[in-house]
Write a protein that holds these residues in place. Structure first.
Motif, PDB file in Angstrom:
ATOM      1  N   ASP A 142      58.504  11.020  65.417  1.00 44.96           N
ATOM      2  CA  ASP A 142      58.723  10.056  66.502  1.00 44.96           C
ATOM      3  C   ASP A 142      58.156   8.708  66.069  1.00 44.96           C
ATOM      4  O   ASP A 142      56.948   8.533  65.945  1.00 44.96           O
ATOM      5  CB  ASP A 142      58.033  10.549  67.772  1.00 44.96           C
ATOM      6  CG  ASP A 142      58.263   9.617  68.962  1.00 44.96           C
ATOM      7  OD1 ASP A 142      58.963   8.599  68.804  1.00 44.96           O
ATOM      8  OD2 ASP A 142      57.736   9.917  70.044  1.00 44.96           O
ATOM      9  N   SER A 143      59.035   7.755  65.861  1.00 44.22           N
ATOM     10  CA  SER A 143      58.628   6.436  65.376  1.00 44.22           C
ATOM     11  C   SER A 143      58.214   5.502  66.501  1.00 44.22           C
ATOM     12  O   SER A 143      57.872   4.341  66.257  1.00 44.22           O
ATOM     13  CB  SER A 143      59.778   5.802  64.597  1.00 44.22           C
ATOM     14  OG  SER A 143      60.854   5.503  65.478  1.00 44.22           O
ATOM     15  N   GLY A 153      50.920  12.815  63.027  1.00 44.27           N
ATOM     16  CA  GLY A 153      49.522  13.178  63.248  1.00 44.27           C
ATOM     17  C   GLY A 153      49.323  14.667  63.080  1.00 44.27           C
ATOM     18  O   GLY A 153      50.157  15.354  62.463  1.00 44.27           O
ATOM     19  N   PRO A 154      48.255  15.222  63.643  1.00 46.55           N
ATOM     20  CA  PRO A 154      47.918  16.630  63.424  1.00 46.55           C
ATOM     21  C   PRO A 154      49.005  17.612  63.862  1.00 46.55           C
ATOM     22  O   PRO A 154      49.260  18.606  63.165  1.00 46.55           O
ATOM     23  CB  PRO A 154      46.634  16.803  64.249  1.00 46.55           C
ATOM     24  CG  PRO A 154      46.043  15.434  64.337  1.00 46.55           C
ATOM     25  CD  PRO A 154      47.196  14.496  64.386  1.00 46.55           C
ATOM     26  N   GLU A 198      53.812   3.168  57.958  1.00 45.19           N
ATOM     27  CA  GLU A 198      52.466   3.467  57.442  1.00 45.19           C
ATOM     28  C   GLU A 198      51.906   4.806  57.922  1.00 45.19           C
ATOM     29  O   GLU A 198      51.371   5.578  57.109  1.00 45.19           O
ATOM     30  CB  GLU A 198      51.530   2.304  57.757  1.00 45.19           C
ATOM     31  CG  GLU A 198      51.846   1.074  56.896  1.00 45.19           C
ATOM     32  CD  GLU A 198      51.191  -0.210  57.377  1.00 45.19           C
ATOM     33  OE1 GLU A 198      50.497  -0.156  58.428  1.00 45.19           O
ATOM     34  OE2 GLU A 198      51.382  -1.257  56.728  1.00 45.19           O
ATOM     35  N   PRO A 199      52.016   5.176  59.219  1.00 42.76           N
ATOM     36  CA  PRO A 199      51.523   6.502  59.612  1.00 42.76           C
ATOM     37  C   PRO A 199      52.301   7.642  58.949  1.00 42.76           C
ATOM     38  O   PRO A 199      51.713   8.678  58.600  1.00 42.76           O
ATOM     39  CB  PRO A 199      51.707   6.518  61.129  1.00 42.76           C
ATOM     40  CG  PRO A 199      51.821   5.084  61.532  1.00 42.76           C
ATOM     41  CD  PRO A 199      52.467   4.402  60.375  1.00 42.76           C
ATOM     42  N   ALA A 200      53.615   7.456  58.779  1.00 44.10           N
ATOM     43  CA  ALA A 200      54.416   8.495  58.131  1.00 44.10           C
ATOM     44  C   ALA A 200      54.018   8.649  56.668  1.00 44.10           C
ATOM     45  O   ALA A 200      53.912   9.773  56.154  1.00 44.10           O
ATOM     46  CB  ALA A 200      55.906   8.160  58.252  1.00 44.10           C
ATOM     47  N   ALA A 201      53.808   7.525  55.983  1.00 43.94           N
ATOM     48  CA  ALA A 201      53.393   7.587  54.582  1.00 43.94           C
ATOM     49  C   ALA A 201      52.019   8.240  54.447  1.00 43.94           C
ATOM     50  O   ALA A 201      51.768   9.010  53.506  1.00 43.94           O
ATOM     51  CB  ALA A 201      53.380   6.186  53.974  1.00 43.94           C
ATOM     52  N   GLU A 206      48.818  13.150  52.929  1.00 42.88           N
ATOM     53  CA  GLU A 206      47.950  14.273  53.290  1.00 42.88           C
ATOM     54  C   GLU A 206      48.603  15.610  52.945  1.00 42.88           C
ATOM     55  O   GLU A 206      47.942  16.525  52.421  1.00 42.88           O
ATOM     56  CB  GLU A 206      47.636  14.222  54.785  1.00 42.88           C
ATOM     57  CG  GLU A 206      46.753  13.053  55.200  1.00 42.88           C
ATOM     58  CD  GLU A 206      46.595  12.958  56.707  1.00 42.88           C
ATOM     59  OE1 GLU A 206      47.194  13.806  57.419  1.00 42.88           O
ATOM     60  OE2 GLU A 206      45.886  12.040  57.177  1.00 42.88           O
ATOM     61  N   LEU A 207      49.871  15.736  53.236  1.00 42.11           N
ATOM     62  CA  LEU A 207      50.571  16.984  52.960  1.00 42.11           C
ATOM     63  C   LEU A 207      50.696  17.239  51.466  1.00 42.11           C
ATOM     64  O   LEU A 207      50.518  18.367  50.990  1.00 42.11           O
ATOM     65  CB  LEU A 207      51.952  16.959  53.618  1.00 42.11           C
ATOM     66  CG  LEU A 207      51.949  17.068  55.150  1.00 42.11           C
ATOM     67  CD1 LEU A 207      53.305  16.677  55.717  1.00 42.11           C
ATOM     68  CD2 LEU A 207      51.590  18.480  55.587  1.00 42.11           C
TER      69      LEU A 207
END
Length: 371
Positions: A142-143, A153-154, A198-201, A206-207
């Protein structure tokens, strides 16, 4: 009228009709490729055109990865020869079985779907195992549009990990569509796009650090894809759709984009009910009616025209030039929203070199083809 929209002979065009100007489609395709820099970075959305003829032009240009929103569109793409398809729509209900049947009917095609909830993920995995096939699944992020997806996020991380753990499924990366980013100011649009990216990257990083593969992040729509294209990240795939035809709405919203409307509506005058009115055979069964009434079309040859009434088969314009028109006279109109407009037409007339040369079928306007 701009000379690029000249048609030498129109007597055989049954109105209302969609007319596609081939040279303009090819010009838009070249501009899309220029922005992307490499056809391998592109995964254009077929929702706008829904036509095998356009798909084949894209394949000839080296674009082998494509995106769609319905299984009918996926089938159209596969039948046209596309080897790599993302169904950017979360399959639920009967569509889970249809995804499996698609894989069985087109085993040579790499198919991915999207997901944002563990229940359909589990159901799809069970169906894939039973059929002995594998399905790539993209996590729907969800952008900020709040239509589908999970925030980066988590909870999104947990679902991606679940996809990776589900037999029959392969984690295929992220789907990151920012359809809310319609800022006309290019700098403001870039700022908004970066806030999406930026949050998606970060989640991707992390993954990957945790040992999971994130092979692609499918990014953007027409307005944002040039901004994503400027990012130097090898997993980015660009998914513009509207620009292959372009329309009046995006031409106004995104003046920085150098695309030209290539699919227009051909209409004829059927009545002159008052001295300042012209009635056309262009009702809302021939043009998308999701824009507000009165703002669904732009007439290049009649820029002062105001649409005062539209019904299923009629469009009434008021214009100071009404006296210049008689029943039977023709006009061309640029739709404000071309994607649902094309779905209203079974076929389109194709103009090349100023002449109608052929017709193209809008195959994927239906919800079901054979699957």
């Amino acid at each position: 009228m701009d000379s690029c929209y000249a048609i030498a002979e129109t007597s055989e065009i049954v109105s209302p009709a969609m007319v596609v100007f081939r040279e303009l489609v090819e010009s838009n395709l070249r501009e899309m490729l220029r922005i992307a820099g490499d056809p391998a970075r592109l995964r254009p959305h077929c929702k706008t055109h829904k036509m095998p003829a356009i798909v084949k032009l894209e394949l000839q240009a080296g674009i082998t990865k494509h995106k769609c929103a319905t299984l009918a569109e996926a089938e159209m793409l596969a039948t046209a020869g596309v080897p790599d398809i993302v169904l950017a729509y979360n399959p639920v209900g009967p569509n889970i079985g249809r995804v499996i049947r698609f894989k069985q009917q087109f085993p040579q095609v790499k198919l991915a779907v999207t997901a944002d909830h563990p229940q359909p993920v589990a159901q799809l995995g069970q169906a894939a195992v039973a059929a002995k096939v594998q399905i790539d699944v993209l996590l729907d992020i969800d952008s900020g549009q709040h239509r589908t997806g999970l925030p980066a996020g988590p909870q999104a991380r947990e679902l991606y990990e679940r996809i990776a753990q589900t037999a029959g499924l392969v984690p295929g990366g992220f789907h990151l569509y920012d359809g809310q980013n319609h800022q006309t100011d290019a700098a403001a649009r870039r700022e908004a796009v970066m806030a999406v990216w930026e949050p998606a990257a970060k989640l991707r990083d992390e993954l990957v650090a945790a040992g999971l593969k994130v092979p692609r992040i499918l990014c953007g729509g027409t307005g944002s894809f040039p901004i994503f294209a400027a990012l130097n990240d090898p997993v980015i795939e660009l998914s513009p759709g509207t620009i292959i035809f372009h329309d009046a709405n995006y031409r106004e919203l995104f003046p920085d984009l150098k695309f030209t409307p290539a699919a227009l509506l051909f209409t004829r005058v059927i009545s002159r009910p008052t001295p300042n009115r012209v009635t056309l055979d262009l009702g809302y069964k021939a043009v998308a009616s999701d824009p507000p009434a009165g703002k669904r079309l732009f007439f290049p040859d009649l820029p002062d025209a105001v649409a005062v009434l539209q019904n299923e088969e009629h469009l009434v314009l008021e214009t100071s030039r009404a006296a210049e028109f008689q029943p039977g006279d023709a006009l061309l109109a640029i739709p404000r929203h071309v994607c649902p407009t094309s779905a209203l037409h079974k076929s389109v007339y194709v103009v090349a070199g100023g002449h109608v040369t052929e017709t193209w079928d809008v195959i994927a306007r239906d919800r079901v083809l054979t699957i």
